[in-house]
Every structure is written in C-alpha cells, then in structure tokens.
Design an enzyme around this catalytic site. Structure first.
Site, PDB file in Angstrom:
ATOM      1  N   ASP A   1       1.939  -4.150   8.757  1.00 12.70           N
ATOM      2  CA  ASP A   1       0.760  -4.545   7.990  1.00 12.70           C
ATOM      3  C   ASP A   1       1.018  -5.776   7.128  1.00 12.70           C
ATOM      4  O   ASP A   1       0.243  -6.732   7.167  1.00 12.70           O
ATOM      5  CB  ASP A   1       0.263  -3.392   7.119  1.00 12.70           C
ATOM      6  CG  ASP A   1      -0.549  -2.366   7.919  1.00 12.70           C
ATOM      7  OD1 ASP A   1      -0.953  -2.691   9.067  1.00 12.70           O
ATOM      8  OD2 ASP A   1      -0.784  -1.259   7.412  1.00 12.70           O
TER       9      ASP A   1
ATOM     10  N   ARG B   1       5.635   0.811  -8.320  1.00 12.40           N
ATOM     11  CA  ARG B   1       4.501  -0.098  -8.148  1.00 12.40           C
ATOM     12  C   ARG B   1       4.245  -1.018  -9.332  1.00 12.40           C
ATOM     13  O   ARG B   1       4.058  -2.220  -9.148  1.00 12.40           O
ATOM     14  CB  ARG B   1       3.239   0.688  -7.765  1.00 12.40           C
ATOM     15  CG  ARG B   1       3.383   1.469  -6.458  1.00 12.40           C
ATOM     16  CD  ARG B   1       3.798   0.556  -5.311  1.00 12.40           C
ATOM     17  NE  ARG B   1       3.914   1.256  -4.035  1.00 12.40           N
ATOM     18  CZ  ARG B   1       5.019   1.316  -3.307  1.00 12.40           C
ATOM     19  NH1 ARG B   1       6.127   0.747  -3.739  1.00 12.40           N
ATOM     20  NH2 ARG B   1       5.038   1.920  -2.144  1.00 12.40           N
TER      21      ARG B   1
ATOM     22  N   ASP C   1      -1.460   3.399  -3.706  1.00  6.90           N
ATOM     23  CA  ASP C   1      -0.718   2.195  -4.060  1.00  6.90           C
ATOM     24  C   ASP C   1      -1.632   1.003  -4.334  1.00  6.90           C
ATOM     25  O   ASP C   1      -1.372   0.203  -5.225  1.00  6.90           O
ATOM     26  CB  ASP C   1       0.311   1.873  -2.973  1.00  6.90           C
ATOM     27  CG  ASP C   1       1.486   2.858  -3.013  1.00  6.90           C
ATOM     28  OD1 ASP C   1       1.763   3.388  -4.098  1.00  6.90           O
ATOM     29  OD2 ASP C   1       2.109   3.088  -1.961  1.00  6.90           O
TER      30      ASP C   1
ATOM     31  N   SER D   1       4.962   7.386   8.410  1.00 13.81           N
ATOM     32  CA  SER D   1       4.849   6.323   7.412  1.00 13.81           C
ATOM     33  C   SER D   1       5.805   6.682   6.287  1.00 13.81           C
ATOM     34  O   SER D   1       5.698   7.756   5.688  1.00 13.81           O
ATOM     35  CB  SER D   1       3.416   6.243   6.897  1.00 13.81           C
ATOM     36  OG  SER D   1       3.399   5.521   5.679  1.00 13.81           O
TER      37      SER D   1
HETATM   38  N1  ARG Z   1       1.757   9.822  -2.000  1.00 15.88           N
HETATM   39  C1  ARG Z   1       2.830   9.105  -2.628  1.00 15.88           C
HETATM   40  C2  ARG Z   1       2.356   8.417  -3.882  1.00 15.88           C
HETATM   41  O1  ARG Z   1       1.198   8.174  -4.008  1.00 15.88           O
HETATM   42  C3  ARG Z   1       3.531   8.158  -1.684  1.00 15.88           C
HETATM   43  C4  ARG Z   1       2.689   7.103  -1.033  1.00 15.88           C
HETATM   44  C5  ARG Z   1       3.418   6.123  -0.120  1.00 15.88           C
HETATM   45  N2  ARG Z   1       4.031   6.825   0.986  1.00 15.88           N
HETATM   46  C6  ARG Z   1       4.102   6.391   2.245  1.00 15.88           C
HETATM   47  N3  ARG Z   1       4.690   7.171   3.100  1.00 15.88           N
HETATM   48  N4  ARG Z   1       3.587   5.282   2.639  1.00 15.88           N
HETATM   49  O2  ARG Z   1       3.103   8.112  -4.781  1.00 15.88           O
END
Ligand code: ARG
Length: 403
Positions: free
Chosen positions: A16, A97, A126, A177
């Site tokens: 992506d 983040r 995110d 993922s």
């Molecule tokens: N659900 C988790 C959070 O919001 C992780 C999100 C990212 N995970 C991923 N496998 N892309 O903090």
C-alpha cells in the site's frame, strides 16, 4: 484534493505505501514524494526498504531511528500508566503512531514540504491516530490519504503498482496483516477473520508456544525507580536493552500472547492476535509494586484514570489536553514506585512471587502480623465498626418497622 507539490510519505515498504508513491504523482499531480521509514526496533532490514522507495519513484528516501524515543517517551509512560486497552491490549501499535506522526511533521518542516501522507485505509485506528496527531502538531499541514480514497482492492493495488515497477509481494503470500515494533506484534486477517478459528502457530514470532516453553521455571527480579523498570536480576540496563531482555525472557517462556475481540474507534469489532511479552510482563510487575507502595485511595483513583489513559492513546488523542492532565497525576504518583518485584516464568505464565520496597513500602509487618509482635490496637476496631455500621443499622431497623 488541493494540489500539493512536495509531500513526505510515511513509508513501511509494504504494498500500500509503495503504491502511494506513483499514485500521488500520477493521479494527484504531486511533483516530489519524499518517503520516511521509521526504525521502531521491528528488526526489519531498512536498507532494502529505503531502496524500494527510490525504485518506486521517491525523490528522496529517508530512514529514521526512533527506537530510543519510542521506548523513553512512549513505552515507559505506558508502563507507568499500566495501560491496557479494554483491560487487555497494551497498545504496542497505538503507542508508535504519535511518534511517527511527530517525526513526519518534523521532516516535512525540514524539507519544506507542503503536505504529509500515509497509506492507512479507512477502516482502521491508525488513520485516526495519524490524522489527529498531525492536526494537533501542524494544523497548517495537509494530510494526503491515497489508500483511503483510491477504492482499489489489494489485487488492483498490486497490479497498479506493477505498472510502475513495484514488484508484487514475492514469497509465498502471507494472508496476514502484521504490524510490528520493539513492543510487540499485531496479527490480523486471513483465517483469523473467523473469530472461532484458533491462531495457527505460524503467526507467532516473539513467543514460544506453551508446548515448546522450557519445563523448568525461571525466577527473575525486576527493579523499578520512579515507576520505570531499570534493572533485571540486579543488572542495570538502558530502557531499550531492558525491553529487549524482557521480551526475550517472557517470550522464551511462552508468555504474552493475546487473542481478543477489540472495539475499534470506527465502530468495527475486530479479532486481534497480539504478542507483547516484555511489555505485558513489565506492566504486571509494575502493578504489583504499586499495590505495595501507593495509598489505597490513590491506587483506586489511578486504576480509573489508567483505563481512560489507555482509551485516549488507543483513540489517537495522545497530544490532547486530557492526556496531558492525566500524565500530571500519573507522574506525581510514580515518585513512590521504587523497589523490586520477583516473578516466576513458567509455561505461558508470569506469576508474582515477591515484592519489596526499601524506601516506599506501605506494608507494615507489625500491623499485618498474626504473631506476637502485633502492634495493631484491636480494641480500637470496636468503636470504628460501631460508627461504620451505623447507617446500615438505622436503615435496617426502619425497614423492619422497629426503632
Ligand atoms: N488493532 C491494533 C491497534 O489498533 C493494531 C492495528 C494494526 N495491525 C495490523 N495488523 N495492521 O492498535
């Protein structure tokens, strides 16, 4: 979409974010895409990622080592806050983040860019964390979000990328993922989307299975100063090294896996697998030291605020006023959180088996003992209970019509 000339893109090396590079240039007329990849201790080789961005058309490809600020400014506060979203998830992804957003804004300033960009989709947390953090730090900076707007499936994004020389993911395509950093891994998608399907062993990388964990238990001691872990088994370590060692110890004993249904900010319930061995173990030890060193009312109030702190971090409000105010309370309490916690690691469990604090323990042996050294004034209890129970006696008597 207002035209941006020079854009700094948060870059992971994945499909992506790679496709974002030609997309920004071709479809949105961006002249220059500068990528920024963060080293958060995930252990990926960053040089191939840096070159990949250049191959995909980035004018500059930057890599930044953020491991130390990640641990000192984000992981340690989370440990002091015993931060567990919905009582369970220690925020390993969420904590990274605001730091990436902060660095992205700094790079944009240094490069004199007029926008930043990220490759998050419209369904996750995110995007919320990036957008809100960037807006808080740099309200004037545009945030471009191609993956939220292009409406391509993953297959379509891959073939779009192939037209611009971005290789399709080669190796036997993993259906998962995965987000990872020094604090842990988050695994989603593929077979895991059925909440009744057990996570296959192959999704784990930081933790041993219970079967593979050693038969022999191991006792360790974690020392804290002002709420921060500073030593393991008496050996002082820098925070980054300490987290690595905590991951190694807990992971080896099969501790730190989570399989949960989680409530995302955007309203979706998602099934999440995490492994966060060191962080969960350190929070467990820290909680225990607090129960020894904090007064009962402070402890109870802190428990309530901890939940709120975790919600704020999860929901992308790291740079907000309530987070700042809660930090003030939490930091004040941590003055007293000094001491040692002894843990037993065995077959997927971390069990507290001892705690002590030279300077700050509120545990008084002469009050707690059932032996002859007992200092507690037993007769004083009678008057206390007479007054304590008065409201109940009044109510109970009135209810029975007696006086
Ligand atoms: N659900 C988790 C959070 O919001 C992780 C999100 C990212 N995970 C991923 N496998 N892309 O903090």
């Amino acid at each position: 979409m207002g035209r941006a000339k020079k854009v700094v893109l948060a870059y992971s090396g994945g499909v992506d974010t790679s496709v974002c590079i030609p997309y920004l240039k071709q479809e949105w007329g961006v002249e220059e895409v500068i990528t920024f990849a963060a080293d958060l201790g995930q252990g990926d080789e960053l040089e191939p990622i840096r070159l990949k961005a250049l191959d995909a058309g980035a004018s500059q490809s930057l890599v930044g080592d953020l491991i130390q600020p990640f641990v000192e400014e984000f992981a340690l506060p989370a440990i002091r806050a015993n931060a567990l979203y919905e009582g369970r998830y220690p925020l390993s992804t969420a904590l990274a983040r605001p730091l990436i957003a902060r660095r992205l804004v700094e790079v944009a300033r240094e490069m004199d860019a007029d926008a930043v960009a990220h490759g998050c989709t419209g369904k996750g947390n995110d995007q919320v964390r990036f957008d809100v953090a960037i807006a808080a730090l740099a309200p004037d900076l545009k945030v471009l979000t191609p993956a939220r707007e292009w409406g391509m499936s993953r297959e379509e994004a891959i073939s779009y990328g192939e037209r611009f020389g971005i290789p399709a993911p080669v190796s036997k395509k993993s259906p998962y993922s995965i987000d990872l950093n020094l604090l842990g891994r988050s695994i989603e998608a593929g077979p895991l989307e059925d909440p009744m399907v057990a996570p296959p062993e192959e999704v784990f990388a930081m933790t041993a299975s219970i079967e593979a964990a050693p038969l022999q238990s191991q006792d360790i001691e974690i020392s804290f100063e002002a709420g921060n872990p500073v030593a393991i088994d008496g050996k002082r370590m820098e925070p980054v090294a300490l987290i690595r060692e905590a991951n190694r110890l807990a992971g080896e004993h099969g501790f730190g896996r989570l399989d949960i249904i989680e409530n995302r900010v955007v309203g979706i319930k998602s099934r999440e697998i995490y492994e966060t061995p060191g962080l969960l173990m350190l929070i467990r030890a820290h909680q225990e030291l607090e129960s020894l060193t904090l007064a009962a009312d402070v402890l109870r109030t802190k428990h309530q605020l901890e939940r709120q702190w975790a919600d704020l971090v999860y929901q992308g409000l790291w740079f907000g006023p309530l987070k700042d105010a809660l930090d003030g309370f939490i930091d004040r309490t941590q003055t007293y959180v000094n001491g040692v916690v002894r843990l037993r690691l065995h077959k997927g469990n971390v069990t507290v088996i001892g705690r002590s604090s030279q300077s700050s323990s509120l545990y008084m042996p002469q009050l707690a003992t059932y032996g002859s050294e007992d200092d507690f004034d037993h007769k004083a209890a009678e008057g206390f209970i007479y007054i304590w129970g008065l409201p109940i006696r009044l109510w109970s008597a009135a209810r029975r019509g007696g006086r």
